[in-house]
Design a protein around this motif. Structure first.
Motif, short mmCIF file in Angstrom:
data_model
loop_
_atom_site.label_atom_id
_atom_site.label_comp_id
_atom_site.label_asym_id
_atom_site.label_seq_id
_atom_site.Cartn_x
_atom_site.Cartn_y
_atom_site.Cartn_z
N MET A 112 0.83 -1.18 0.02
CA MET A 112 0.12 0.09 -0.03
C MET A 112 0.92 1.29 0.04
O MET A 112 1.82 1.29 0.74
CB MET A 112 -1.07 0.16 1.12
N VAL A 113 0.65 2.31 -0.91
CA VAL A 113 1.40 3.36 -0.99
C VAL A 113 0.83 4.49 0.15
O VAL A 113 -0.36 4.84 -0.19
CB VAL A 113 1.26 3.75 -2.23
N SER A 114 1.61 5.00 0.76
CA SER A 114 1.13 6.01 1.82
C SER A 114 -0.13 5.53 2.24
O SER A 114 -1.34 6.38 2.41
CB SER A 114 0.90 7.27 1.04
N PRO A 115 -0.17 4.61 3.22
CA PRO A 115 -1.56 4.13 3.58
C PRO A 115 -2.17 4.99 5.05
O PRO A 115 -1.34 5.71 5.67
CB PRO A 115 -1.32 2.91 4.36
N ALA A 116 -3.42 5.47 4.62
CA ALA A 116 -3.94 6.49 5.92
C ALA A 116 -4.67 5.61 7.02
O ALA A 116 -5.38 4.76 6.85
CB ALA A 116 -4.95 7.32 5.19
N LEU A 117 -4.45 6.15 8.23
CA LEU A 117 -4.83 5.23 9.36
C LEU A 117 -5.98 6.25 9.98
O LEU A 117 -5.57 7.44 10.13
CB LEU A 117 -3.55 5.07 10.21
N PRO A 118 -6.89 5.62 10.68
CA PRO A 118 -7.94 6.39 11.37
C PRO A 118 -7.08 7.01 12.73
O PRO A 118 -6.37 6.20 13.21
CB PRO A 118 -8.86 5.42 11.61
N LYS A 119 -7.70 8.07 13.18
CA LYS A 119 -6.98 8.57 14.59
C LYS A 119 -7.83 7.62 15.68
O LYS A 119 -9.00 7.70 15.74
CB LYS A 119 -7.46 10.06 14.39
N VAL A 120 -6.98 7.28 16.45
CA VAL A 120 -7.54 6.43 17.42
C VAL A 120 -6.78 6.93 19.00
O VAL A 120 -5.81 7.12 19.15
CB VAL A 120 -7.11 5.09 17.23
N GLU A 121 -7.83 6.84 19.87
CA GLU A 121 -7.26 7.04 21.29
C GLU A 121 -7.44 5.94 22.19
O GLU A 121 -8.54 5.51 21.97
CB GLU A 121 -7.94 8.43 22.08
N THR A 122 -6.29 5.22 22.56
CA THR A 122 -6.53 4.07 23.26
C THR A 122 -5.74 3.99 24.78
O THR A 122 -4.68 4.50 24.78
CB THR A 122 -6.08 2.85 22.51
#
Length: 597
Positions: free
Chosen positions: A482-492
């Motif tokens: 995957m090129v430049s995969p975007a991740l969701p913002k997560v607080e854990t």
């Protein structure tokens, strides 16, 4: 005539014409056998054999793509045996190249003693798209014919070379203006009578090996480019028989690779998507001459650029100047970037820009014959003859088609009672501007791509909520391709959790496959191959993966369901959908194959 091979003998020349049979294969085992028989039946007193195609196209597929691997390939006589028979024929074989020449026909062309081409002929070796080597001897004959540098360029790019350029590099021997069989006869006879058959000079060994070394230095270990460099070296250093055996062994290795099957699956999916739907077979689409876009979204900017690049004028309606100006700036910036990159000339940029017409009120659409409406700007009232494609979540006006764009895939939802002429026009327009069109069975504003993207985001979010570091998730996706995969913002607040990249990818692909089963059950997706097409060409999954459903079939749906049941205790996205149970119970995969245990 037998099995699509017609033989006529006249004036010392045997004219062998290949005829494409309706419903039959092109150069399949039966036609190969008939051609071998025809070659063997030509008497030694004949002065030449002219080999040509009845429809003036020496290709199995009009898309200039490669021949797909098929069980028929192993049937006797093989393509390699046929090429060897042509190469060693005691009667010179002259091949007339017209139109597109690819795949098996291109291999045969290399085996002929003389290649005559019309000015419009194009020759390509597109097996690279599948990561394949044909095994018919082309990697040996082509370097010996035109040198290693030119041969490796053609074999690694897969791009067609036009007849005039092919003449310059020695791929064809003569370009003839008259494409009739009589003209080819005359040229062939002239060569034979004057004993002016083409001479094949010995290759420059130093230049040959230098080109091989250069190709190896640019190639990754284990790549097709590296294998082709090895084949080219063999063409110089080994006797022909050993060179052919070396190529055949490498061809078997390449065909056994998982990515070869994945790429073949995607190509089949593309060709299935390119077929005209049965209800539209007898419908002639109206050519779109004056398309218009309503709105100023980034997707509409991309659509405008694609349409302009095909030489069409584009009207853009956006009443809000504060939105219209940034859209025009985006189009101008992307055109300028293309000029700087050398993919667009300054003159073409200026011509494209001159065809772009921004308007701020509905009167500017009076002449439009097709309108694409964006998500934020409702379209004005349009005439009954106008084809309307709507993007976004807004309600569909009567007779409109739902359009979802992702990457180079256009998902087109066809209303149950839509006019066939409008459907054919919409389909033809989207294909004309370079989109791979996937038809959907439900008018969904999210489409297949939106649903897959949501499942992807949910799986990645669940991983990070459980404690997997975002850096580990990103690295796993990047390593997967995957090129430049975007991740969701997560607080854990979860404790850090170590997870191998392989398991991250399995869980991510498992969520996509689970959603794929849901899409098929809902009727939104009409086939599993459509889902894989959208995943690869829309969402950016690597082509060598074949897509999530292909990967699931390769592992086996029983294994997928077992994994999902385990992971489903952690997040809803992994809970197996009932449709998956149905497939497993029937012993089938997503693509109709038997599920593996």
């Amino acid at each position: 005539m037998a099995n699509g091979v017609d033989v006529t003998v006249s004036g010392g020349v045997a004219d062998i014409c290949l005829i494409r049979q309706s419903g039959g294969g092109w150069l399949d085992a039966a036609q190969r056998a008939a051609l071998m028989s025809a070659l063997g039946a030509v008497g030694a007193d004949a002065r030449a054999i002219l080999l040509r195609a009845d429809d003036r196209v020496l290709a199995a597929h009009a898309d200039a793509g490669p021949d797909l691997p098929d069980a028929d390939d192993a049937a006797a006589p093989s393509l390699a045996s046929l090429c060897l028979a042509i190469e060693t024929s005691p009667v010179p074989v002259v091949l007339l190249l017209e139109g597109l020449v690819t795949g098996a026909a291109a291999e045969i062309a290399l085996a002929a003693q003389v290649r005559l081409a019309t000015p419009a002929a194009r020759v390509a070796f597109p097996a690279v798209r599948l990561g394949r080597i044909s095994g018919a001897g082309g990697t040996q004959r082509l370097p010996r014919l035109i040198g290693a540098e030119n041969a490796l360029r053609l074999l690694t790019s897969g791009k067609p070379v036009a007849a005039p350029d092919a003449l310059i590099i020695g791929l064809v021997d003569h370009v003839i203006d008259d494409a009739t069989a009589e003209a080819a006869f005359a040229t062939a006879m002239g060569l034979i009578q004057t004993q002016a058959m083409p001479l094949r000079p010995a290759p420059d060994g130093r230049a040959f090996l230098a080109a091989v070394r250069k190709a190896r230095s640019d190639a990754a270990p284990g790549s097709l480019a590296m294998a082709l460099a090895d084949c080219a070296e063999a063409a110089l250093l080994l006797p022909p028989e050993q060179g052919y055996a070396f190529e055949a062994a490498l061809a078997l290795e390449r065909d056994a690779l998982p990515q070869t099957a994945a790429l073949a699956h995607l190509l089949r999916a593309e060709r299935l998507a390119a077929k005209t739907p049965e209800p539209l077979h007898d419908v002639t689409p109206d050519p779109v001459q004056r398309p218009a876009l309503v709105g100023a979204s980034p997707q509409l900017s991309a659509l405008a650029l694609m349409t302009l690049a095909r030489g069409l004028p584009v009207t853009v309606l956006e009443p809000d100047r504060a939105r219209l100006v940034p859209m025009l700036q985006t189009i101008a910036q992307r055109q300028e970037a293309a000029v700087q990159a050398g993919t667009l000339s300054a003159a073409q940029r200026d011509a494209d820009w001159a065809r772009l017409r921004p308007v701020v009120d509905a009167t500017g659409l009076d002449q439009a014959d097709l309108v694409v409406g964006g998500a934020d700007t409702p379209p004005p009232a349009l005439g009954d003859a106008v084809v309307l494609l709507m993007m976004g979540r807004a309600d569909l006006p009567a007779g409109a088609f739902r359009l979802v764009l992702s990457g180079r895939v256009a998902e087109l939802g066809l209303p149950a009672s839509c006019p066939a002429a409008k459907a054919a026009t919409a389909l033809a327009f989207l294909r004309r501007i370079g989109q791979t069109v996937v038809l959907t069975g439900v008018q969904s504003p999210l489409g297949i791509s939106g649903r897959l993207a949501a499942a992807s985001g949910a799986a990645l979010r669940a991983l990070m909520v459980s404690g997997v570091a975002p850096e580990a998730v990103s690295a796993a996706l990047t390593g997967f391709g995957m090129v430049s995969p975007a991740l969701p913002k997560v607080e854990t607040s979860a404790a850090p959790r170590d997870m191998a990249a392989e398991e991250i990818i399995r869980r991510w692909l498992g969520a996509l496959a689970n959603e794929g089963a849901r899409l098929l059950a809902s009727g939104l997706a009409l086939s599993a191959s459509d889902i894989d097409l959208v995943a690869v060409h829309g969402l950016g999954l690597p082509a060598a993966s074949g897509g999530p459903l292909h990967r699931a079939d390769q592992r086996g749906l029983m294994i997928l369901r077992r994994d999902l049941r385990i992971w489903g205790t952690e997040a809803e996205v992994w809970v197996p959908v009932p449709a998956l149970d149905t497939l497993v119970s029937a012993g089938r995969g997503f693509l109709g194959t038997v599920s593996q245990g």
